[in-house]
Design an enzyme around this catalytic site. Structure first.
Site, mmCIF file in Angstrom:
data_model
loop_
_atom_site.group_PDB
_atom_site.id
_atom_site.type_symbol
_atom_site.label_atom_id
_atom_site.label_comp_id
_atom_site.label_asym_id
_atom_site.label_seq_id
_atom_site.Cartn_x
_atom_site.Cartn_y
_atom_site.Cartn_z
ATOM 1 N N CYS A 1 6.101 -22.394 -34.477
ATOM 2 C CA CYS A 1 6.715 -22.028 -35.761
ATOM 3 C C CYS A 1 7.571 -20.767 -35.593
ATOM 4 C CB CYS A 1 5.650 -21.801 -36.829
ATOM 5 S SG CYS A 1 4.939 -23.339 -37.469
ATOM 6 N N ASP B 1 10.148 -26.060 -21.824
ATOM 7 C CA ASP B 1 8.796 -25.501 -21.700
ATOM 8 C C ASP B 1 8.855 -24.218 -20.865
ATOM 9 O OD1 ASP B 1 5.678 -26.930 -21.905
ATOM 10 O OD2 ASP B 1 5.968 -25.106 -20.691
ATOM 11 N N HIS C 1 5.329 -27.532 -39.605
ATOM 12 C CA HIS C 1 4.059 -27.379 -38.878
ATOM 13 C C HIS C 1 3.130 -28.549 -39.179
ATOM 14 C CE1 HIS C 1 0.916 -25.265 -36.681
ATOM 15 N NE2 HIS C 1 0.109 -25.841 -37.558
ATOM 16 N N ASN D 1 -0.482 -34.336 -25.774
ATOM 17 C CA ASN D 1 -1.888 -33.959 -25.739
ATOM 18 C C ASN D 1 -2.343 -33.778 -27.176
ATOM 19 O OD1 ASN D 1 -1.970 -33.847 -22.873
ATOM 20 N ND2 ASN D 1 -0.960 -31.854 -22.941
ATOM 21 N N GLY E 1 -6.473 -31.460 -24.041
ATOM 22 C CA GLY E 1 -5.778 -30.326 -23.455
ATOM 23 C C GLY E 1 -4.672 -29.748 -24.317
ATOM 24 N N THR F 1 -2.981 -27.175 -26.233
ATOM 25 C CA THR F 1 -3.181 -25.723 -26.317
ATOM 26 C C THR F 1 -2.372 -25.098 -27.442
ATOM 27 O OG1 THR F 1 -1.425 -25.328 -24.682
ATOM 28 C CG2 THR F 1 -3.691 -25.510 -23.846
ATOM 29 N N HIS G 1 0.618 -27.414 -32.675
ATOM 30 C CA HIS G 1 1.826 -27.813 -33.411
ATOM 31 C C HIS G 1 2.343 -29.032 -32.652
ATOM 32 C CE1 HIS G 1 5.712 -26.447 -35.622
ATOM 33 N NE2 HIS G 1 5.984 -27.616 -35.055
ATOM 34 N N HIS H 1 3.798 -31.791 -30.538
ATOM 35 C CA HIS H 1 4.916 -31.751 -29.584
ATOM 36 C C HIS H 1 4.771 -32.862 -28.560
ATOM 37 C CE1 HIS H 1 1.704 -29.127 -28.082
ATOM 38 N NE2 HIS H 1 2.076 -29.490 -26.851
ATOM 39 N N HIS I 1 5.903 -33.646 -24.672
ATOM 40 C CA HIS I 1 6.473 -33.163 -23.419
ATOM 41 C C HIS I 1 7.358 -34.276 -22.865
ATOM 42 C CE1 HIS I 1 3.319 -29.924 -22.714
ATOM 43 N NE2 HIS I 1 2.671 -30.710 -23.550
HETATM 44 P P1 AMP Z 1 -0.039 -28.498 -24.717
HETATM 45 O O1 AMP Z 1 -0.960 -27.929 -23.679
HETATM 46 O O2 AMP Z 1 0.178 -29.964 -24.632
HETATM 47 O O3 AMP Z 1 -0.427 -28.031 -26.105
HETATM 48 O O4 AMP Z 1 1.392 -27.898 -24.403
HETATM 49 C C1 AMP Z 1 1.815 -26.648 -24.859
HETATM 50 C C2 AMP Z 1 2.998 -26.278 -24.019
HETATM 51 O O5 AMP Z 1 3.697 -25.247 -24.669
HETATM 52 C C3 AMP Z 1 2.649 -25.774 -22.623
HETATM 53 O O6 AMP Z 1 3.244 -26.630 -21.649
HETATM 54 C C4 AMP Z 1 3.217 -24.364 -22.604
HETATM 55 O O7 AMP Z 1 3.783 -24.031 -21.360
HETATM 56 C C5 AMP Z 1 4.266 -24.431 -23.690
HETATM 57 N N1 AMP Z 1 4.591 -23.161 -24.324
HETATM 58 C C6 AMP Z 1 3.723 -22.265 -24.813
HETATM 59 N N2 AMP Z 1 4.382 -21.223 -25.337
HETATM 60 C C7 AMP Z 1 5.710 -21.477 -25.168
HETATM 61 C C8 AMP Z 1 6.905 -20.785 -25.497
HETATM 62 N N3 AMP Z 1 6.887 -19.593 -26.104
HETATM 63 N N4 AMP Z 1 8.097 -21.343 -25.169
HETATM 64 C C9 AMP Z 1 8.131 -22.551 -24.554
HETATM 65 N N5 AMP Z 1 7.031 -23.259 -24.223
HETATM 66 C C10 AMP Z 1 5.836 -22.727 -24.524
#
Ligand code: AMP
Length: 111
Positions: free
Chosen positions: A7, A30, A46, A84, A90, A92, A95, A97, A99
């Site tokens: 966000c 990423d 969000h 994920n 996994g 993390t 929000h 997304h 990949h």
């Molecule tokens: P997930 O583990 O599937 O939730 O993926 C979260 C992804 O967000 C991870 O691959 C992180 O490297 C990426 N990430 C976290 N913070 C940032 C950021 N500020 N800019 C770009 N990517 C981010």
């Protein structure tokens, strides 16, 4: 969401390498890339994860954008979409997304 890193990217409060933007969707690189091409496709709104989607409108928009971006990022020979969903998978960043990974041969199965 005040404490959501994605966000904050949407709001322009923290920087990102933005590759595509429209009214509803943002695509950026990423920060910790796992392949030569590693994009994140997010809704600007969000939404924690797929389980919280109210309908498939945003999903359709995101998939259409991914299809359009593929040739622009040299992904015509293949790429992987990863979502994920939830802690056990996994996720993390809470929000939604996707990949988009490509630019090298990708192994299977994932961990
Ligand atoms: P997930 O583990 O599937 O939730 O993926 C979260 C992804 O967000 C991870 O691959 C992180 O490297 C990426 N990430 C976290 N913070 C940032 C950021 N500020 N800019 C770009 N990517 C981010």
């Amino acid at each position: 969401m005040d404490d959501c890193v994605f966000c904050k990217i949407v709001a322009g409060e923290i920087p990102a390498d933005i590759k595509y933007e429209d009214e509803n969707i943002l695509v950026f690189t990423d920060v910790n890339p796992q392949a030569p091409v590693h994009l994140l496709v997010i809704p600007k709104k969000h939404i924690e994860n797929i389980l919280d989607l109210e309908n498939d409108v945003l999903l359709a928009q995101m998939f259409a954008i991914i299809k359009d971006l593929a040739p622009k990022f040299n992904l015509k020979n293949g790429f992987r979409l990863v979502n994920n969903c939830g802690k056990q998978a996994g996720q993390t960043v809470s929000h939604l997304h996707f990949h988009v990974l490509g630019g090298r041969r990708l192994g299977w199965p994932p961990g």
